[in-house]
Motif scaffolding. Structure first.
Motif, PDB file in Angstrom:
ATOM      1  N   VAL A  53       0.195   4.369 -11.220  1.00  0.00           N
ATOM      2  CA  VAL A  53      -0.969   5.258 -11.358  1.00  0.00           C
ATOM      3  C   VAL A  53      -0.594   6.441 -12.255  1.00  0.00           C
ATOM      4  CG1 VAL A  53      -2.574   6.750 -10.115  1.00  0.00           C
ATOM      5  CG2 VAL A  53      -1.894   4.553  -9.126  1.00  0.00           C
ATOM      6  N   LEU A  54      -1.470   6.740 -13.213  1.00  0.00           N
ATOM      7  CA  LEU A  54      -1.209   7.831 -14.166  1.00  0.00           C
ATOM      8  C   LEU A  54      -2.064   9.063 -13.866  1.00  0.00           C
ATOM      9  CD1 LEU A  54      -1.065   5.732 -17.456  1.00  0.00           C
ATOM     10  CD2 LEU A  54       0.848   6.498 -16.018  1.00  0.00           C
ATOM     11  N   VAL A  55      -3.377   8.887 -13.786  1.00  0.00           N
ATOM     12  CA  VAL A  55      -4.265  10.032 -13.537  1.00  0.00           C
ATOM     13  C   VAL A  55      -5.290   9.660 -12.473  1.00  0.00           C
ATOM     14  CG1 VAL A  55      -4.025  11.092 -15.819  1.00  0.00           C
ATOM     15  CG2 VAL A  55      -5.800   9.372 -15.440  1.00  0.00           C
ATOM     16  N   LEU A  56      -5.666  10.658 -11.681  1.00  0.00           N
ATOM     17  CA  LEU A  56      -6.662  10.465 -10.624  1.00  0.00           C
ATOM     18  C   LEU A  56      -7.739  11.535 -10.755  1.00  0.00           C
ATOM     19  CD1 LEU A  56      -4.322   9.799  -7.572  1.00  0.00           C
ATOM     20  CD2 LEU A  56      -5.910   8.141  -8.600  1.00  0.00           C
ATOM     21  N   SER A  57      -8.943  11.156 -10.441  1.00  0.00           N
ATOM     22  CA  SER A  57     -10.067  12.076 -10.475  1.00  0.00           C
ATOM     23  C   SER A  57     -10.288  12.631  -9.069  1.00  0.00           C
ATOM     24  CB  SER A  57     -11.311  11.319 -10.935  1.00  0.00           C
ATOM     25  OG  SER A  57     -12.423  12.161 -10.917  1.00  0.00           O
ATOM     26  N   THR A  92     -10.605   4.952   5.437  1.00  0.00           N
ATOM     27  CA  THR A  92      -9.978   4.459   6.664  1.00  0.00           C
ATOM     28  C   THR A  92      -8.917   5.461   7.118  1.00  0.00           C
ATOM     29  OG1 THR A  92     -10.334   2.204   5.906  1.00  0.00           O
ATOM     30  CG2 THR A  92      -8.731   2.527   7.682  1.00  0.00           C
ATOM     31  N   LEU A  93      -9.035   5.919   8.347  1.00  0.00           N
ATOM     32  CA  LEU A  93      -8.053   6.860   8.890  1.00  0.00           C
ATOM     33  C   LEU A  93      -6.660   6.228   8.841  1.00  0.00           C
ATOM     34  CD1 LEU A  93      -9.508   8.701  12.012  1.00  0.00           C
ATOM     35  CD2 LEU A  93      -8.347   9.739  10.041  1.00  0.00           C
ATOM     36  N   GLY A  94      -5.712   6.987   8.336  1.00  0.00           N
ATOM     37  CA  GLY A  94      -4.334   6.491   8.259  1.00  0.00           C
ATOM     38  C   GLY A  94      -3.992   5.784   6.970  1.00  0.00           C
ATOM     39  N   ALA A  95      -5.002   5.455   6.168  1.00  0.00           N
ATOM     40  CA  ALA A  95      -4.770   4.722   4.921  1.00  0.00           C
ATOM     41  C   ALA A  95      -4.903   5.664   3.727  1.00  0.00           C
ATOM     42  CB  ALA A  95      -5.766   3.577   4.801  1.00  0.00           C
ATOM     43  N   PRO A  96      -4.407   5.247   2.552  1.00  0.00           N
ATOM     44  CA  PRO A  96      -4.577   6.073   1.359  1.00  0.00           C
ATOM     45  C   PRO A  96      -6.040   6.189   0.974  1.00  0.00           C
ATOM     46  CG  PRO A  96      -2.908   4.360   0.993  1.00  0.00           C
ATOM     47  CD  PRO A  96      -3.601   4.041   2.285  1.00  0.00           C
ATOM     48  N   ILE A  97      -6.440   7.338   0.479  1.00  0.00           N
ATOM     49  CA  ILE A  97      -7.779   7.459  -0.076  1.00  0.00           C
ATOM     50  C   ILE A  97      -7.814   6.814  -1.460  1.00  0.00           C
ATOM     51  CG2 ILE A  97      -8.168   9.565   1.247  1.00  0.00           C
ATOM     52  CD1 ILE A  97      -8.013  11.087  -1.482  1.00  0.00           C
ATOM     53  N   VAL A  98      -9.009   6.646  -1.996  1.00  0.00           N
ATOM     54  CA  VAL A  98      -9.158   6.075  -3.332  1.00  0.00           C
ATOM     55  C   VAL A  98     -10.165   6.923  -4.115  1.00  0.00           C
ATOM     56  CG1 VAL A  98      -8.622   3.680  -2.720  1.00  0.00           C
ATOM     57  CG2 VAL A  98     -10.965   4.494  -2.509  1.00  0.00           C
ATOM     58  N   SER A  99     -10.045   6.869  -5.424  1.00  0.00           N
ATOM     59  CA  SER A  99     -11.019   7.568  -6.278  1.00  0.00           C
ATOM     60  C   SER A  99     -10.965   6.948  -7.654  1.00  0.00           C
ATOM     61  CB  SER A  99     -10.698   9.059  -6.348  1.00  0.00           C
ATOM     62  OG  SER A  99      -9.555   9.276  -7.155  1.00  0.00           O
ATOM     63  N   ALA A 100     -11.757   7.487  -8.556  1.00  0.00           N
ATOM     64  CA  ALA A 100     -11.626   7.054  -9.940  1.00  0.00           C
ATOM     65  C   ALA A 100     -10.235   7.413 -10.438  1.00  0.00           C
ATOM     66  CB  ALA A 100     -12.684   7.720 -10.803  1.00  0.00           C
ATOM     67  N   GLY A 101      -9.666   6.561 -11.272  1.00  0.00           N
ATOM     68  CA  GLY A 101      -8.332   6.826 -11.793  1.00  0.00           C
ATOM     69  C   GLY A 101      -7.975   5.817 -12.858  1.00  0.00           C
ATOM     70  N   ILE A 102      -6.842   6.065 -13.486  1.00  0.00           N
ATOM     71  CA  ILE A 102      -6.361   5.144 -14.516  1.00  0.00           C
ATOM     72  C   ILE A 102      -4.882   4.890 -14.270  1.00  0.00           C
ATOM     73  CG2 ILE A 102      -6.004   4.772 -16.996  1.00  0.00           C
ATOM     74  CD1 ILE A 102      -8.405   6.690 -17.405  1.00  0.00           C
ATOM     75  N   SER A 103      -4.513   3.628 -14.383  1.00  0.00           N
ATOM     76  CA  SER A 103      -3.112   3.263 -14.191  1.00  0.00           C
ATOM     77  C   SER A 103      -2.679   2.369 -15.336  1.00  0.00           C
ATOM     78  CB  SER A 103      -2.930   2.574 -12.836  1.00  0.00           C
ATOM     79  OG  SER A 103      -3.968   1.635 -12.611  1.00  0.00           O
TER      80      SER A 103
END
Lengths: 352, 352
Positions: A48-52, A74-85
């Motif tokens: 992962v390079l950049v996250l919004s 989900t509680l306990g899990a990583p959040i997600v968002s727009a991003g570029i990898s």
């Protein structure tokens, strides 16, 4: 090569008001990953390079049984968002190593995970990942900003709902943000008078620099005074809701178009009622909520043809507020919700 | 022939809540008119036959300096509304004696005056008077009801805003009134499931008779219980506003279309706020206020071709609540605002 730490931003506790960095979102370093040997099962490994970091994320930090237009994190899990990898290893022919991957969907639970590395099984599908077609003149981060979802939001909803005519008056809230600043520039390009608000003198200056005819700081200037003097308005770009929406309705012409992009004032501190919904009837107003996903089939080609070149050649301007380090996501989100960022909030996780 | 009394309904006092018959509107018999000799100045003399009494009239019983989408009535002068009159004498070639005259505009101050007789100078113009093209199978009063403005409102706004698809669910308020009952029948004709509400058992029965799949009395049945069981809805026809609008928003599918025709709960007792305007954003709702005048150029021909014949042959049904006597207008208006009428409220001033 030995396994390396795979830092993650975990949804650790449901906030009651504003999220608390280190409590709501916790940076976790207990997971490791063997970059050379982690099995891909036919998919691909990315760094992962950049996250919004955007205001809507607050709405996803809620109990799983509270329904809304996007599923809760989900509680306990990583959040997600727009991003570029960037792709490190791949078993998919159409995902070459070194290509940039971005995501699309707000309906599904993977856009880009807030992790340093992750393995994805495919493009499209639930993950809606795709290989980014990049204009080499633009930095990657712009593709999660004005050349990405926020820019698409501004352009596509404006085209769909504004029914703008030269000489009309538009009022744009959060006019220094990635969506609002694009709305200002598109509206000026179409010959409208633009009134724009934001929450700091720096932002007011930026709105003037990009062409707003009237720019004001809503923390020090009464919105009704401005709209009384500079309105009435024909179009309202709503990113804030609350009392500002009431004021816009009060100072709208008949047949005003209200583009309901967001109502940030309600995200953390509770929804404020609309004081006088009768004005919708008595002024023949149209209020349009929307999801940019539904506008993409109609407007993606036009966006790439009209907007991206204007960004690349400097006609359309933008600002970014870049923070380095995945561990800063919790603080950046709080800042965005409190309006502290100056420009599109981006977290740089790693260099290209 | 000696002058005769020319009865008038005068706007005598500004009400604070519901209008008070005999105080707000006063029936006055002090004016006389010489029907044979009153000068026409190139215009025509009419005898008023039927008048429409509608909830929106309440909004015009206000101080002249309070702005709204229609000018306030003039204190001390006769009120005006939709109505039909017959020509007794004429100096205009295109207005023959014996023809029926009706009005069009909500923006201007003459539609049909609440007087027994009046002289008009011309067709069109500010008065927007026109000679009625009448289907001989329909009684005159229907032309101020389902074949007139209320029917046009239902048909034209449905065509413009509903984006209805077969199998979708619509919730119609005031479903026994002239607008709502037409919406029910048009929606059924297009294959939708119709949920409809009104305020009495008689009205509930009428809504069932004209095809509503689910009809309920909002005074005895909780709207949220019904929408939870029979919804979610795709289209909401709003004639009432207030808490019912909130309930419809709560039980709308994403991309719901809200046709904001009226908000009668706010007309006399004060506007109620919309509790959760965030739902416009989170459910991608569209709320459309409108004036039927603006839809007429697009839909008048279709209305005459599709709707009027279905009324004349009995396919589309309607009810009227007819009161005889100009002196009853004040009471009829109060009844309409309190929901006491069963069917379109009409005052018959004189026989044809």
């Amino acid at each position: 090569m030995a396994p390396v730490t795979n830092g993650r931003v975990l949804f650790a506790a449901i906030p009651t008001g504003f999220p608390v960095p280190g409590e709501t979102l916790v940076y976790d370093t207990t997971e490791t990953i063997d970059l050379e040997n982690v099995p891909l099962h036919g998919g691909f490994l990315v760094k992962v390079l950049v996250l919004s970091v955007d205001p809507y994320l607050r709405g996803l930090l809620r109990p799983a049984d509270v329904p809304s237009y996007m599923p809760a994190f989900t509680l306990g899990a990583p959040i997600v968002s727009a991003g570029i990898s960037v792709v490190l290893r791949s078993e998919l022919a159409d995902v070459p190593v070194g290509s940039y991957i971005t995501g699309y969907s707000h309906y599904h639970d993977i856009i880009t995970a807030h992790k340093e590395y992750f393995v994805a099984q495919s493009l499209g599908g639930a993950a809606r990942l795709r290989v980014l077609e990049r204009d080499p003149r633009l930095p990657l981060s712009v593709y999660i900003g004005v050349a990405g979802m926020p820019g698409e939001t501004a352009y596509m909803a404006w085209k769909e709902f504004s029914k703008a005519k030269k000489g009309e008056v538009v009022f744009v809230t959060t006019g220094a943000g990635p969506v609002g600043s694009m709305v200002i520039q598109i509206a000026k390009n179409e010959g409208l008078k633009v009134i724009a608000s934001a929450g700091s003198e720096d932002k007011v200056q930026f709105m003037r620099d990009i062409g707003a005819d009237v720019a004001f700081n809503y923390k020090t200037t009464d919105v009704r005074d401005v709209l009384k003097r500079e309105g009435p308005i024909d179009i309202y770009w709503d990113n804030v809701g609350g009392d500002t929406l009431d004021a816009a309705m009060e100072h709208s012409n008949n047949f005003g178009r209200f583009i309901e992009c967001g109502q940030i004032t309600g995200y953390s501190t509770g929804v404020e009622p609309m004081k006088n919904p009768m004005l919708i009837v008595s002024k023949s107003l149209t209020l349009s909520g929307f999801l940019v996903n539904n506008l993409r089939p109609k407007y993606t080609d036009a966006f790439r043809a009209e907007v991206v070149p204007k960004l690349a050649d400097g006609t359309y301007k933008y600002t970014e507020d870049i923070t380095r380090g995945l561990e800063k996501v919790g603080e950046v989100l709080l800042g965005v919700l409190k309006g502290r960022n100056t420009g599109k909030a981006v977290v740089v996780v790693a260099d290209e």
